[in-house]
Design a protein around this motif. Structure first.
Motif, PDB file in Angstrom:
ATOM      1  N   PHE A  55      33.632 -32.914  62.496  1.00  0.00           N
ATOM      2  CA  PHE A  55      34.918 -33.617  62.459  1.00  0.00           C
ATOM      3  C   PHE A  55      35.150 -34.139  61.041  1.00  0.00           C
ATOM      4  CE2 PHE A  55      31.865 -36.967  63.270  1.00  0.00           C
ATOM      5  CZ  PHE A  55      32.347 -38.045  62.555  1.00  0.00           C
ATOM      6  N   GLY A  59      38.376 -42.607  55.882  1.00  0.00           N
ATOM      7  CA  GLY A  59      38.544 -44.036  56.132  1.00  0.00           C
ATOM      8  C   GLY A  59      39.693 -44.633  55.351  1.00  0.00           C
ATOM      9  N   LEU A 110      26.342 -38.422  63.958  1.00  0.00           N
ATOM     10  CA  LEU A 110      27.371 -39.169  63.243  1.00  0.00           C
ATOM     11  C   LEU A 110      28.566 -39.331  64.176  1.00  0.00           C
ATOM     12  CD1 LEU A 110      27.403 -40.068  60.181  1.00  0.00           C
ATOM     13  CD2 LEU A 110      29.053 -38.272  59.863  1.00  0.00           C
ATOM     14  N   GLY A 156      32.431 -45.000  47.463  1.00  0.00           N
ATOM     15  CA  GLY A 156      32.577 -43.555  47.367  1.00  0.00           C
ATOM     16  C   GLY A 156      33.589 -43.210  46.284  1.00  0.00           C
ATOM     17  N   ASP A 158      36.163 -41.575  46.393  1.00  0.00           N
ATOM     18  CA  ASP A 158      37.562 -41.565  46.857  1.00  0.00           C
ATOM     19  C   ASP A 158      38.124 -42.970  47.003  1.00  0.00           C
ATOM     20  OD1 ASP A 158      35.830 -42.247  48.914  1.00  0.00           O
ATOM     21  OD2 ASP A 158      37.076 -41.366  50.473  1.00  0.00           O
ATOM     22  N   PHE A 160      36.745 -45.335  49.022  1.00  0.00           N
ATOM     23  CA  PHE A 160      36.284 -45.963  50.269  1.00  0.00           C
ATOM     24  C   PHE A 160      35.095 -46.859  49.916  1.00  0.00           C
ATOM     25  CE2 PHE A 160      34.311 -45.765  54.644  1.00  0.00           C
ATOM     26  CZ  PHE A 160      35.390 -46.318  55.312  1.00  0.00           C
ATOM     27  N   ARG A 192      31.640 -32.816  53.630  1.00  0.00           N
ATOM     28  CA  ARG A 192      30.600 -33.653  54.233  1.00  0.00           C
ATOM     29  C   ARG A 192      30.143 -34.741  53.282  1.00  0.00           C
ATOM     30  NH1 ARG A 192      32.362 -31.444  57.415  1.00  0.00           N
ATOM     31  NH2 ARG A 192      33.269 -33.478  57.600  1.00  0.00           N
ATOM     32  N   ARG A 197      25.458 -38.206  49.903  1.00  0.00           N
ATOM     33  CA  ARG A 197      26.040 -39.264  50.719  1.00  0.00           C
ATOM     34  C   ARG A 197      24.924 -40.149  51.261  1.00  0.00           C
ATOM     35  NH1 ARG A 197      28.870 -37.020  56.075  1.00  0.00           N
ATOM     36  NH2 ARG A 197      29.522 -39.183  56.290  1.00  0.00           N
ATOM     37  N   ASN A 208      28.240 -44.545  56.521  1.00  0.00           N
ATOM     38  CA  ASN A 208      27.556 -43.400  55.908  1.00  0.00           C
ATOM     39  C   ASN A 208      28.425 -42.845  54.780  1.00  0.00           C
ATOM     40  OD1 ASN A 208      25.144 -42.503  58.030  1.00  0.00           O
ATOM     41  ND2 ASN A 208      26.817 -43.632  58.974  1.00  0.00           N
ATOM     42  N   MET A 209      28.352 -43.518  53.636  1.00  0.00           N
ATOM     43  CA  MET A 209      29.273 -43.270  52.530  1.00  0.00           C
ATOM     44  C   MET A 209      29.174 -41.850  51.965  1.00  0.00           C
ATOM     45  SD  MET A 209      31.683 -44.654  50.838  1.00  0.00           S
ATOM     46  CE  MET A 209      31.499 -46.341  51.448  1.00  0.00           C
ATOM     47  N   TRP A 211      30.344 -38.957  49.104  1.00  0.00           N
ATOM     48  CA  TRP A 211      30.579 -38.949  47.642  1.00  0.00           C
ATOM     49  C   TRP A 211      30.129 -40.271  47.020  1.00  0.00           C
ATOM     50  CZ3 TRP A 211      35.207 -38.618  50.795  1.00  0.00           C
ATOM     51  CH2 TRP A 211      35.428 -37.330  51.296  1.00  0.00           C
ATOM     52  N   TYR A 227      36.737 -50.822  56.048  1.00  0.00           N
ATOM     53  CA  TYR A 227      36.791 -51.083  57.487  1.00  0.00           C
ATOM     54  C   TYR A 227      36.498 -52.547  57.777  1.00  0.00           C
ATOM     55  CZ  TYR A 227      37.362 -46.380  59.375  1.00  0.00           C
ATOM     56  OH  TYR A 227      37.868 -45.184  59.746  1.00  0.00           O
TER      57      TYR A 227
HETATM   58  N1  LIG Z   1      33.585 -41.947  50.673  1.00  0.00           N
HETATM   59  C1  LIG Z   1      33.895 -41.938  51.987  1.00  0.00           C
HETATM   60  N2  LIG Z   1      32.902 -41.996  52.880  1.00  0.00           N
HETATM   61  C2  LIG Z   1      33.186 -41.994  54.206  1.00  0.00           C
HETATM   62  C3  LIG Z   1      34.529 -41.962  54.650  1.00  0.00           C
HETATM   63  C4  LIG Z   1      35.560 -41.901  53.679  1.00  0.00           C
HETATM   64  O1  LIG Z   1      36.757 -41.857  53.993  1.00  0.00           O
HETATM   65  N3  LIG Z   1      35.196 -41.884  52.353  1.00  0.00           N
HETATM   66  N4  LIG Z   1      34.801 -41.999  55.995  1.00  0.00           N
HETATM   67  C5  LIG Z   1      33.756 -42.598  56.808  1.00  0.00           C
HETATM   68  C6  LIG Z   1      34.014 -42.465  58.225  1.00  0.00           C
HETATM   69  S1  LIG Z   1      35.094 -43.572  58.883  1.00  0.00           S
HETATM   70  C7  LIG Z   1      33.368 -41.532  58.997  1.00  0.00           C
HETATM   71  S2  LIG Z   1      33.581 -41.481  60.668  1.00  0.00           S
HETATM   72  C8  LIG Z   1      32.467 -40.538  58.391  1.00  0.00           C
HETATM   73  C9  LIG Z   1      32.933 -39.120  58.712  1.00  0.00           C
HETATM   74  O2  LIG Z   1      32.033 -38.231  58.172  1.00  0.00           O
HETATM   75  P1  LIG Z   1      32.284 -36.670  58.185  1.00  0.00           P
HETATM   76  O3  LIG Z   1      33.617 -36.422  57.510  1.00  0.00           O
HETATM   77  O4  LIG Z   1      31.134 -36.057  57.477  1.00  0.00           O
HETATM   78  O5  LIG Z   1      32.329 -36.231  59.620  1.00  0.00           O
HETATM   79  O6  LIG Z   1      32.364 -40.670  56.976  1.00  0.00           O
HETATM   80  C10 LIG Z   1      32.389 -41.999  56.495  1.00  0.00           C
HETATM   81  N5  LIG Z   1      32.155 -42.021  55.073  1.00  0.00           N
END
Ligand SMILES: Nc1nc2c(c(=O)[nH]1)N[C@H]1C(S)=C(S)[C@@H](COP(=O)(O)O)O[C@H]1N2
Ligand SMILES: [Mo]
Length: 382
Positions: A55, A59, A110, A156, A158, A160, A192, A197, A208-209, A211, A227
């Motif tokens: 999936f 975030g 995950l 990250g 991006d 996040f 991923r 990560r 689970n950050m 990048w 979040y």
């Molecule tokens: N840098 C970064 N890490 C992130 C996110 C993101 O938007 N940016 N989304 C997070 C969220 S909310 C989830 S559920 C997972 C999704 O990981 P996946 O894309 O490998 O399935 O990554 C997490 N790590």
């Protein structure tokens, strides 16, 4: 971005899918970049890294095509304490630590926290695989961390952000937090979160950050992260401990208005719990007596035999041993056999119980600690 209050989150859980659709659109960018893998059908224990199967959940609503694209040679992890630089790690240095014997591999499921609020509509924001990397503690041994540090703020590329308590890094009762560079034996792909990560075994997706480009050592105990302070700011449990709630995903009935054929059917799904193993899954039909579902692949060997040879080898290297099954932090697949159904509308209810004695409850009202039992309507065709 529109924050989701605790009240709204609970309301979302309590209402049906029509309200969920409304939430998706009224809150603007909220779900633009949520994508789940296909529903129904085969559900192997290992989710291939293939980006159409895992999936995707951004975030901070970054569209997939704008996901950071970082070459391994360009990747840098900055270690800071506020404006002070404590160190920097390159990709070759990280791989070198791995080659020196610090590498480890473990199974991790995950799961996106949104899967709790979206119910049967989008519950497949969950995937499972073998992550390989180096414990973060190994990298931190060579870093002069300020003595007053309470939290590591994680960033990250991006934009996040999130955090983990420093104490988690030194918690030897759990599998180590890792800087992961491989999934299922292949370099982490762009989507991923590659090249590196953060993987935290028991925690929700958002911790689970992807990048990963900066770790900031902070003396503040305040919640920190997108979040934690924006999207779910009124939900206490979102900041700490961040453990995945006991949760169920009904694979067979994902989607709406699912119609099955015949009086005798099988409904299957997956269940997972952060910091615990699933020990039992119970189901009922039309609020009848509860029955115990069959757990699939809780025999490690059954899983091993179904794997391609390279993954079979990787599984043998994993930290979790065959004797540990069903695994902590990792999903179990279950199946429920139901017989003698009459044509027409029915309700399937399913709940999981974990090794810490936690049980999903109907109407518990505590989505992030003990999640709800799942109730899904379905029909039997004439
Ligand atoms: N840098 C970064 N890490 C992130 C996110 C993101 O938007 N940016 N989304 C997070 C969220 S909310 C989830 S559920 C997972 C999704 O990981 P996946 O894309 O490998 O399935 O990554 C997490 N790590
Ligand atoms: Mo997520």
């Amino acid at each position: 971005m529109t924050p989701i209050s605790r009240r709204d989150f609970l309301k979302t859980l309590a209402t049906g899918s029509a309200a969920l659709v409304a939430l998706r659109f009224t809150s603007g960018c909220e779900f633009v970049d949520v994508e789940s893998f296909g529903t129904g059908g085969d559900h192997p224990f290992v989710t291939p890294q293939d980006d159409g199967i895992w999936f995707w959940q951004s975030g901070n609503s970054t569209p997939k095509e704008n996901a950071p694209q970082i070459l391994p040679d360009e990747w840098r992890l900055q270690l800071t304490s506020g404006s002070q630089t404590l160190g920097e790690l390159t990709y070759p240095q990280l791989r070198e630590l791995g080659a020196q014997g610090h590498e480890l591999t473990y199974w991790k499921t995950l799961r996106c926290v949104f899967s709790l609020s979206l119910g049967p509509l989008l519950t497949s924001l969950i995937a499972n695989g073998l992550f390989t990397g180096v414990p973060l503690s190994v990298v931190l041994e060579a870093t002069d961390i300020p003595a007053e540090t309470l939290k590591i703020r994680t960033y990250g590329a991006d934009g996040f952000s999130s955090n983990i308590p420093l104490s988690r890094i030194h918690d030897n009762d759990r599998l180590p937090v890792m800087l992961a560079y491989e999934l299922n034996g292949e370099p982490l792909t762009r989507l991923r979160g590659g090249p590196v990560r953060l993987i935290i075994p028991e925690m929700w997706g958002y911790k689970n950050m992807k990048w990963l480009d900066r770790l900031d050592f902070s003396a503040s105990s305040e919640p920190f992260g997108v979040y934690e302070t924006v999207r779910f700011r009124d939900v206490d449990a979102i900041d700490a401990p961040g453990e995945m709630a006991l949760a169920n995903h009904v694979v067979t009935l994902a989607g709406r208005n699912v119609t099955l054929q015949g009086a005798d059917i099988v409904i299957s799904g997956v269940a997972v719990s952060g910091g615990a193993a699933i020990t039992e899954v119970r189901f009922s039909v039309d609020d009848g007596p509860e029955q115990v579902a069959t757990l699939l692949g809780d025999d490690a060997d059954e899983v091993r035999q179904a794997l391609p040879p390279n993954l079979r080898e990787l599984m043998n290297d994993a930290e979790q041993q065959d004797s540990d099954w069903p695994l902590t932090n990792v999903w179990v697949r279950w199946s429920a056999s139901i017989t003698g159904l009459s044509p027409g509308a029915h309700t399937f209810t399913v709940r999981a119980i974990d090794s810490k004695g936690r049980a999903q409850e109907v109407d518990s009202g505590e989505p992030l600690t003990i999640s709800q039992a799942i109730r899904v309507p379905f029909s039997i065709s004439d």
